[in-house]
Design a protein around this motif. Structure first.
Motif, PDB file in Angstrom:
ATOM      1  N   ASP A   1      28.484   6.208  -0.897  1.00 54.31           N
ATOM      2  CA  ASP A   1      27.392   5.251  -1.020  1.00 54.31           C
ATOM      3  C   ASP A   1      28.030   3.893  -1.330  1.00 54.31           C
ATOM      4  OD1 ASP A   1      25.283   3.630  -1.786  1.00 54.31           O
ATOM      5  OD2 ASP A   1      24.389   5.106  -3.146  1.00 54.31           O
ATOM      6  N   ASP A   2      28.131   3.065  -0.297  1.00 49.03           N
ATOM      7  CA  ASP A   2      28.819   1.777  -0.412  1.00 49.03           C
ATOM      8  C   ASP A   2      28.096   0.834  -1.375  1.00 49.03           C
ATOM      9  OD1 ASP A   2      30.919   0.039   0.247  1.00 49.03           O
ATOM     10  OD2 ASP A   2      29.677  -0.991   1.739  1.00 49.03           O
ATOM     11  N   ARG A   3      26.769   0.897  -1.388  1.00 46.94           N
ATOM     12  CA  ARG A   3      25.995  -0.006  -2.245  1.00 46.94           C
ATOM     13  C   ARG A   3      26.232   0.291  -3.723  1.00 46.94           C
ATOM     14  NH1 ARG A   3      19.940   0.490  -2.202  1.00 46.94           N
ATOM     15  NH2 ARG A   3      20.442   1.518  -0.263  1.00 46.94           N
ATOM     16  N   ASN A   4      26.243   1.588  -4.080  1.00 49.59           N
ATOM     17  CA  ASN A   4      26.435   1.967  -5.478  1.00 49.59           C
ATOM     18  C   ASN A   4      27.884   2.297  -5.819  1.00 49.59           C
ATOM     19  OD1 ASN A   4      23.668   1.765  -6.269  1.00 49.59           O
ATOM     20  ND2 ASN A   4      23.297   3.636  -5.102  1.00 49.59           N
ATOM     21  N   LYS A   5      28.759   2.197  -4.834  1.00 50.01           N
ATOM     22  CA  LYS A   5      30.185   2.467  -5.022  1.00 50.01           C
ATOM     23  C   LYS A   5      30.420   3.824  -5.680  1.00 50.01           C
ATOM     24  CE  LYS A   5      31.525  -1.688  -3.655  1.00 50.01           C
ATOM     25  NZ  LYS A   5      31.223  -1.805  -2.242  1.00 50.01           N
ATOM     26  N   LYS A   6      29.903   4.873  -5.021  1.00 52.11           N
ATOM     27  CA  LYS A   6      30.108   6.216  -5.556  1.00 52.11           C
ATOM     28  C   LYS A   6      30.042   7.248  -4.446  1.00 52.11           C
ATOM     29  CE  LYS A   6      27.011   8.446  -7.853  1.00 52.11           C
ATOM     30  NZ  LYS A   6      26.222   8.898  -8.957  1.00 52.11           N
ATOM     31  N   LEU A   7      30.684   8.382  -4.699  1.00 51.79           N
ATOM     32  CA  LEU A   7      30.614   9.517  -3.789  1.00 51.79           C
ATOM     33  C   LEU A   7      29.453  10.402  -4.227  1.00 51.79           C
ATOM     34  CD1 LEU A   7      34.363  10.582  -3.469  1.00 51.79           C
ATOM     35  CD2 LEU A   7      33.001   9.305  -1.825  1.00 51.79           C
TER      36      LEU A   7
END
Length: 155
Positions: free
Chosen positions: A100-106
């Motif tokens: 998830d690029d927006r939240n910077k998480k897998l």
């Protein structure tokens, strides 16, 4: 120590990428990660390395390591406490992962842990099932006999 471990993982991840990729593309920024057959004691390293291979070009290394560490904690609970697997039990872990690029998480989903057992273990289980089956057959025959006796008394 942590950076030494990360460097080792990055080297191994690059090696995996060139030899045996255990990653299937499911969509944009979405992959199925698989450890392949491993002993249970090695799942955390293997999963981290596979994730580094899959996401190294699209996600920051720190994010990958952070989020896979969280998944590995959940896996530990499942493998050791729920499934009660030993360190040398052979398993394969597969999980769908999306960045998830927006939240910077897998984001992980559809976690699967397959346990493999030896032929000897299969044989033991088979013998147990055969024994139980024979015992139940005996009980059924006894019950049929009792039922016949009751029916004959009613006639």
């Amino acid at each position: 120590m942590m950076s030494e471990e990360i460097n080792r993982d990055m080297e191994r991840a690059e090696e995996y990428e060139q030899t045996t990729t255990r990653v299937s593309v499911l969509g944009q920024n979405r992959f199925e990660l698989s450890t392949g057959l491993i002993i249970a004691a090695r799942y955390a390293d293997k999963l981290r390395r596979v994730a580094l291979v899959a996401f190294s070009k699209i996600a920051p290394k720190e994010v990958i390591i952070r989020d896979v560490s969280e998944l590995n904690k959940q896996l530990y609970t499942k493998i050791v406490e729920e499934m009660k697997l030993g360190k040398l039990d052979v398993i394969r872990i597969s999980v769908d992962a999306e960045y998830d690029d927006r939240n910077k998480k897998l984001i992980f989903s559809n976690l699967r842990i397959l346990r493999y057992i030896t032929e000897e273990q299969c044989g033991e289980k088979y013998k147990d099932i055969i024994s139980e089956n024979e015992r139940l057959k005996g009980e059924i025959l006894e019950l049929k006999k009792k039922l016949e006796d009751i029916l004959s008394l009613l006639k």
